[in-house]
Design a protein around this motif. Sequence first.
Motif, short mmCIF file in Angstrom:
data_model
loop_
_atom_site.label_atom_id
_atom_site.label_comp_id
_atom_site.label_asym_id
_atom_site.label_seq_id
_atom_site.Cartn_x
_atom_site.Cartn_y
_atom_site.Cartn_z
N ASN A 39 0.85 -1.19 0.00
CA ASN A 39 0.00 0.00 0.00
C ASN A 39 0.89 1.25 0.00
OD1 ASN A 39 0.79 0.48 2.71
ND2 ASN A 39 -0.95 -0.68 3.49
N ASP A 40 0.30 2.42 0.00
CA ASP A 40 1.07 3.67 -0.10
C ASP A 40 2.04 3.83 1.07
OD1 ASP A 40 -0.22 4.32 -2.46
OD2 ASP A 40 -1.69 5.62 -1.48
N GLU A 41 1.59 3.51 2.28
CA GLU A 41 2.45 3.65 3.46
C GLU A 41 3.64 2.70 3.39
OE1 GLU A 41 2.32 3.05 8.30
OE2 GLU A 41 0.45 3.02 7.17
N GLU A 42 3.38 1.45 3.01
CA GLU A 42 4.45 0.47 2.89
C GLU A 42 5.43 0.84 1.79
OE1 GLU A 42 1.71 -3.31 4.35
OE2 GLU A 42 1.81 -2.76 2.22
N THR A 43 4.92 1.37 0.69
CA THR A 43 5.78 1.82 -0.41
C THR A 43 6.68 2.95 0.04
OG1 THR A 43 4.20 1.10 -2.09
CG2 THR A 43 5.81 2.76 -2.76
N LEU A 44 6.14 3.89 0.77
CA LEU A 44 6.93 5.01 1.29
C LEU A 44 8.01 4.50 2.25
CD1 LEU A 44 7.37 8.06 1.35
CD2 LEU A 44 5.70 8.17 3.21
N LEU A 45 7.65 3.57 3.13
CA LEU A 45 8.63 3.02 4.06
C LEU A 45 9.74 2.29 3.30
CD1 LEU A 45 6.24 1.80 6.86
CD2 LEU A 45 8.09 3.47 7.12
N TYR A 46 9.37 1.53 2.26
CA TYR A 46 10.39 0.87 1.44
C TYR A 46 11.32 1.89 0.79
CZ TYR A 46 12.49 -1.05 -2.75
OH TYR A 46 13.38 -1.35 -3.75
N ASN A 48 12.08 4.80 1.80
CA ASN A 48 12.90 5.48 2.80
C ASN A 48 13.89 4.55 3.49
OD1 ASN A 48 11.84 8.07 2.46
ND2 ASN A 48 10.11 7.61 3.79
N TYR A 53 13.48 -2.82 5.26
CA TYR A 53 12.05 -2.76 5.57
C TYR A 53 11.31 -3.96 4.99
CZ TYR A 53 7.16 -1.65 5.46
OH TYR A 53 5.81 -1.75 5.60
#
Length: 83
Positions: A39-46, A48, A53
């Motif tokens: 999802n968008d949050e997981e993609t952002l964490l990846y 960063n 992650y």
Amino acid sequence: MIEIINKPWNYKFIERNTQYFLFVMCGGVAVFEINIQLNDEETLLYKNLGTEYIDQLAKKIQYSPSLYSSRNLPEGYFDIDLL
């Protein structure tokens, strides 16, 4: 499709059309897969935190697959053998 990480009998992480997918082997005696689109949050964490992650996310899925089962992609979503 770009294979980013492939850890046989653990997980595979790919990018397809700017979307990210994680295919995780779960279980003990009976092995099964949980295949999710990040999802968008997981993609952002990846983006960063990088592959570290993804290692953590795969472990979370392996230890608690029921938390991710509602996100499991339908069988045949991809036309290739992913694991």
